[in-house]
Design a protein around this motif. Structure first.
Motif, short mmCIF file in Angstrom:
data_model
loop_
_atom_site.label_atom_id
_atom_site.label_comp_id
_atom_site.label_asym_id
_atom_site.label_seq_id
_atom_site.Cartn_x
_atom_site.Cartn_y
_atom_site.Cartn_z
N UNK A 34 0.86 -1.18 0.00
CA UNK A 34 0.00 0.00 0.00
C UNK A 34 0.90 1.23 0.00
N UNK A 35 0.47 2.27 -0.68
CA UNK A 35 1.32 3.46 -0.78
C UNK A 35 1.37 4.26 0.51
N UNK A 36 0.24 4.31 1.23
CA UNK A 36 0.18 5.17 2.41
C UNK A 36 -0.71 4.54 3.47
N UNK A 37 -0.46 4.92 4.71
CA UNK A 37 -1.31 4.48 5.80
C UNK A 37 -1.48 5.59 6.82
N UNK A 73 -3.70 9.30 -4.59
CA UNK A 73 -3.11 7.97 -4.78
C UNK A 73 -4.13 6.85 -4.92
N UNK A 74 -5.43 7.19 -4.96
CA UNK A 74 -6.46 6.18 -5.20
C UNK A 74 -6.41 5.79 -6.68
N UNK A 75 -6.07 4.53 -6.95
CA UNK A 75 -5.82 4.09 -8.33
C UNK A 75 -7.03 3.44 -8.98
N UNK A 140 -3.15 0.95 -3.91
CA UNK A 140 -2.61 -0.39 -4.16
C UNK A 140 -3.08 -0.83 -5.55
N UNK A 141 -2.16 -0.91 -6.48
CA UNK A 141 -2.52 -1.17 -7.87
C UNK A 141 -3.14 -2.54 -8.08
#
Length: 363
Positions: A34-37, A73-75, A140-141
């Protein structure tokens, strides 16, 4: 057979302003996969009761929660079971996002791809002295499907209907509870900004909402909602036809010729004033077996007298059945339960919705 008639009116009393949001601690590290938390903390129960399956809000506002097209960052996006466009690659975890432990019983109620704001309702168990920390994971792609839960799992089995009224951009009368009791507009009530997400407003004698026939509500009942009134003379009651000054604000089922609930006896507030332009929480409960009712205003219990019992068959929101007493402000977070909710439950719902726990900055 008669019908249950619910009126909720406001009385003057000591009001309290809604406080700032409760913010979670800063998340300690960027997650793998995941890119961020981030983290959010739901406070421990303030009363002595353990509350199982209580539906609580958390919220977030962060640029990382915007869609990629809007600089976030929402893919991947999808439509959830509430009909809301939401991030697919967002989840709640009870552990850090490096090793996700999916949290059950939650749904995203609102999300803005351009603003990066989100509201989530989650079913939790609250106990005294035990705060709850949750992790939010975003970006998360590989995740392309909704990570939330099935419809109404955030509520316990006693909730008949819940109406959050969307995100404020348009009117949404969908029932988020378990009975499909979607509210239908008559005339032109409109959606507006609410206490949490959206609300419904612009009521008149020809503008209100109605429910389908209710066949599941018998025995003990709890109804709760928020309102932000513009007129300063009101009563709180569940009763028959309105007399004197005042106006309806909420649930108005078809009524018998005699009052169902009455606040006190010949209660009148005359020219006394209440605080307007502020959101207030109103709850009424009926214990059918004991023949008692309880009324709560901003979490504070009020005296009430039980008269007689009728089954609930339908209700109006925003006016009375005579269409003579429209609500003078918006209504939000309307809930109907087929059980007697406790004073501790009322307190926790009031505190959670007036001060919604907020995620810290996503890192």
């Amino acid at each position: 057979m008669g019908y249950l008639f619910w009126h909720l009116y406001l009385i003057p009393m000591l009001f309290q302003n809604l406080g700032p949001s409760t913010t979670g601690a800063i998340a300690s590290a960027a997650p793998a996969g995941w890119l961020h938390q981030s983290t959010v903390t739901i406070p421990a129960a303030t009363g002595s009761s353990t509350l199982t399956g209580i539906a609580l809000y958390v919220q977030a506002s962060d640029t990382k929660l915007k869609s990629v097209a809007n600089g976030g960052t929402v893919q991947h996006t999808t439509t959830n079971n509430l009909g809301v466009t939401v991030p697919a690659d967002f989840t709640l975890s009870s552990t850090a996002c490096t090793s996700v432990t999916t949290v059950p019983n939650w749904n995203i109620y609102t999300w803005s791809a351009t603003a990066g704001t989100m509201t989530i309702k989650i079913g939790e168990t609250l106990t005294t002295g035990a705060a709850i920390t949750l992790f939010g994971c975003v970006g998360n792609s590989t995740i392309t499907t909704y990570q939330g839960s099935a419809l109404c799992t955030e509520f316990d089995g006693n909730t008949v209907g819940y109406w959050a009224f969307g995100d404020g951009t348009s009117l949404n009368g969908q029932d988020s509870g378990c009975s499909g009791l979607n509210l239908t507009p008559t005339g032109s009530p409109i959606g507006t900004g609410g206490l949490v997400g959206g609300a419904v407003t612009s009521f008149s004698n020809s503008d209100y909402l109605t429910s389908p026939t209710i066949s599941t509500v018998t025995g003990s009942v709890t109804v709760s909602m928020w309102t932000n009134i513009a007129t300063a003379t009101y009563q709180i009651s569940f009763d028959g036809p309105l007399t004197g000054s005042g106006g309806d604000i909420a649930l108005l089922p078809s009524f018998p010729t005699v009052p169902y609930f009455q606040y006190g006896t010949a209660f009148s507030i005359g020219s006394s004033s209440v605080t307007t332009g502020v959101w207030h929480h109103i709850v009424g409960t009926k214990d059918d077996s004991a023949g008692t009712i309880f009324l709560y205003y901003d979490g504070v219990q009020q005296p009430a007298t039980f008269l007689s019992s009728y089954p609930m068959t339908t209700f109006l929101v925003g006016n009375n059945t005579a269409l003579t007493a429209p609500l003078t402000g918006p209504a939000d977070e309307l809930q109907l339960d087929n059980t007697l909710r406790s004073p501790d439950w009322v307190t926790e719902i009031f505190q959670n919705q007036s001060t919604v726990p907020t995620f810290a900055t996503f890192i």
